[in-house]
Design an enzyme around this catalytic site. Structure first.
Site, PDB file in Angstrom:
ATOM      1  N   GLU A 130      56.358  -4.169 -89.858  1.00 48.46           N
ATOM      2  CA  GLU A 130      56.856  -4.669 -90.689  1.00 48.46           C
ATOM      3  C   GLU A 130      58.120  -5.973 -90.075  1.00 48.46           C
ATOM      4  O   GLU A 130      57.774  -6.897 -90.900  1.00 48.46           O
ATOM      5  CB  GLU A 130      58.577  -4.258 -90.955  1.00 48.46           C
ATOM      6  CG  GLU A 130      59.213  -3.350 -92.205  1.00 48.46           C
ATOM      7  CD  GLU A 130      59.504  -3.885 -93.563  1.00 48.46           C
ATOM      8  OE1 GLU A 130      58.455  -4.624 -93.669  1.00 48.46           O
ATOM      9  OE2 GLU A 130      60.132  -3.498 -94.219  1.00 48.46           O
ATOM     10  N   THR A 183      60.224 -12.526 -97.395  1.00 47.80           N
ATOM     11  CA  THR A 183      61.465 -12.015 -96.889  1.00 47.80           C
ATOM     12  C   THR A 183      61.664 -13.166 -95.728  1.00 47.80           C
ATOM     13  O   THR A 183      62.919 -13.118 -95.669  1.00 47.80           O
ATOM     14  CB  THR A 183      60.748 -10.780 -96.370  1.00 47.80           C
ATOM     15  OG1 THR A 183      61.052  -9.963 -97.313  1.00 47.80           O
ATOM     16  CG2 THR A 183      62.373 -10.012 -95.494  1.00 47.80           C
TER      17      THR A 183
HETATM   18  N1  HSE Z   1      67.551  -6.000 -95.332  1.00 47.67           N
HETATM   19  C1  HSE Z   1      66.399  -6.872 -95.399  1.00 47.67           C
HETATM   20  C2  HSE Z   1      66.565  -8.500 -95.880  1.00 47.67           C
HETATM   21  C3  HSE Z   1      65.608  -6.217 -96.468  1.00 47.67           C
HETATM   22  O1  HSE Z   1      67.605  -8.598 -97.208  1.00 47.67           O
HETATM   23  O2  HSE Z   1      65.811  -9.391 -95.315  1.00 47.67           O
HETATM   24  C4  HSE Z   1      63.970  -6.845 -97.540  1.00 47.67           C
HETATM   25  O3  HSE Z   1      62.948  -6.350 -96.865  1.00 47.67           O
END
Ligand code: HSE
Length: 310
Positions: A130, A183
């Site tokens: 990730e 992201t």
């Molecule tokens: N928790 C993460 C964010 C999830 O909000 O950036 C996105 O993959």
């Protein structure tokens, strides 16, 4: 040793409003499909199968191979694998596309290696994958994708994942505006400091949300979903977000918020019929925006990543 395995790995909703980086749940659809085979080359090779959603074939840039390499390093073994990825979850859509690749690959390799790790232990390797997508390790998509259901990450160091039973009548509407939000970029815009007054409201909601889920108190779930910290900063990245949220709430949603880092938006409902009603109203509203979008209803997927037919 088994030579080949095919798996499917579901999309997921993370954050659940107030629970930035600590809460998520798995969806029934869409699901990435993957086939992983042993090779004798001691190399990880990626093949991207869906030309609509191509994934990087350079193993140093693909979340799946990076996750597998992290597992092989931990085991201190060299083994090659060919990983065919049929990506069905659009990258950058906010429903855990990269997490599904990482989770699917790591689950498949663990099976081929005759399960050196328990399912929960796979999360640490998927998190390494990730990092490529978001610039930091977080588990709020990979944990529900691997374990199914709703998951709470109580702590990252050391990692402590708590599965939470999903109330039986909990349904979710996902509206996915077809724009891409990376992201990593949606994280870069976030302020590093939080006002104490906002933090107090936020941890009240996190506790309320968990209590609501455990007690199957749908009203409590609804009034605990609000996010005072992340949503105000990210909602401006999503066209017509405020109107869409108001429409969902007016149509009877328990709550509505950004799925992961967006642009997908999720609304929770009590029951399938309520979800369809909310979906109809959100669809009508968004048709005015001149933005292509998908919309669908899902229950909480209790299974997570699984072996599928080859
Ligand atoms: N928790 C993460 C964010 C999830 O909000 O950036 C996105 O993959």
């Amino acid at each position: 040793m088994q030579k080949s395995i095919s798996v499917s790995a579901p999309a997921s909703v993370s954050n659940l409003g107030c629970g930035f980086d600590i809460l998520g749940f798995a969806l029934e659809k869409p699901q990435d499909k993957m086939t992983v085979r042993n090779n004798n080359l001691n190399k990880l090779r990626i093949k991207s199968q869906n030309t609509n959603y191509p994934v990087p074939e350079d193993p140093t840039k693909n979340v799946a191979s990076v996750a597998i390499q992290a597992m092989l390093n931990k085991l201190n073994i060299q083994q090659g694998f060919d990983i065919e990825i049929d990506k069905q979850i659009k990258p950058g859509s906010g429903i855990g596309s990269s997490a599904a690749s990482a989770a699917g690959a790591i689950f498949a390799v663990n099976e081929l290696l005759q399960r050196p790790f328990k399912k929960k232990q796979l999360i640490q390797f998927a998190m390494v994958g990730e990092t490529i997508a978001s610039g930091c390790e977080h588990a709020d998509n990979v944990a529900p994708c691997i374990l199914g259901g709703i998951t709470l990450i109580r702590s990252y160091k050391p990692i402590d994942i708590i599965p939470i039973d999903a109330p039986g009548k909990l349904f979710c509407v996902i509206l996915h505006p077809k724009i891409e939000i990376k992201t990593s970029e949606a994280r870069e815009i976030l302020k590093k400091d939080v006002l104490l007054t906002d933090a107090v409201k936020q941890w009240g909601n996190v506790a309320g949300l968990i209590t609501g889920l455990l007690k199957e108190d749908y009203e409590l779930i609804g009034r605990s979903l609000d996010d005072y910290i992340i949503e105000p900063q990210r909602s401006k990245l999503i066209p017509a977000y405020d109107m869409l949220k108001a429409t969902a709430l007016n149509a009877g949603a328990l709550g509505c918020n950004i799925s992961g880092s967006g642009p997908s938006v999720f609304a929770l409902t009590k029951g399938y019929d309520a979800a369809n009603k909310v979906m109809d109203e959100m669809r009508k509203q968004y048709q005015n925006e001149n933005i292509d979008f998908d919309i669908f209803v899902s229950s909480v997927n209790q299974t997570g990543v699984k072996i599928s037919e080859s």
